[in-house]
Design a protein around this motif. Structure first.
Motif: not given
Length: 167
Positions: A141-165
């Motif tokens: 999992m740590e290697l996978l997250l390193e491979g993402y290089g932080g690209c999982t953090e992005y704004d989904v935009g104001e026109t979308l509904i986002e639920f955080m669970l």
């Protein structure tokens, strides 16, 4: 007397977002059951490509899995069905693909699962062990997250509904 035409509700694309082991698949299945709509799981498609692992890169097979998921989702929407997409949605380009499929005529709901308890998250990952191509250990999992290089953090935009669970 003319029979009234049924009013068609706009289809909804529910797109899951989050790392492996955060509960996405469990929640996606519950949502698809409640909405009575197809659940399209990127991991199902990716696992079906495991026999190609000796001839193609993991990245290429992952890209193929996403492309197939987008195609299947588009087909379901064209038939008038809402869909639940179960994938990490780990890159902004994946969200862009969901928005392209929606084409302005379908609602998009992003359900993001984030771990609030790293120990519980780690337990879930390690408990599941080796399932197809998923991380089998916390180090994986740590290697996978390193491979993402932080690209999982992005704004989904104001026109979308986002639920955080949270776990």
């Amino acid at each position: 007397m003319e029979t009234p035409k049924p009013t068609l509700q706009p289809q909804v694309i529910v797109a899951m977002k989050g790392h492996p082991g955060t509960g996405k698949s469990t929640i996606a299945a519950a949502i698809a059951t409640a909405l009575r709509c197809p659940l399209i799981d990127k991991d199902d498609i990716r696992d079906a490509t495991l026999s190609l692992s000796s001839t193609a890169t993991s990245s290429a097979l992952n890209d193929l899995s996403y492309a197939a998921m987008w195609r299947v989702a588009s087909t379901q929407l064209r038939t008038g069905l809402s869909v639940v997409l179960d994938s990490p949605l780990s890159q902004r380009g994946h969200l862009d693909s969901v928005l392209r499929i929606a084409g302005g005529s379908h609602r998009v709901v992003i359900v993001e699962c984030r771990p609030s308890d790293e120990a519980e998250w780690r337990r879930r990952v390690e408990m599941r062990g080796s399932e197809g191509h998923k991380p089998a250990t916390w180090r994986d999992m740590e290697l996978l997250l390193e491979g993402y290089g932080g690209c999982t953090e992005y704004d989904v935009g104001e026109t979308l509904i986002e639920f955080m669970l949270m776990l």
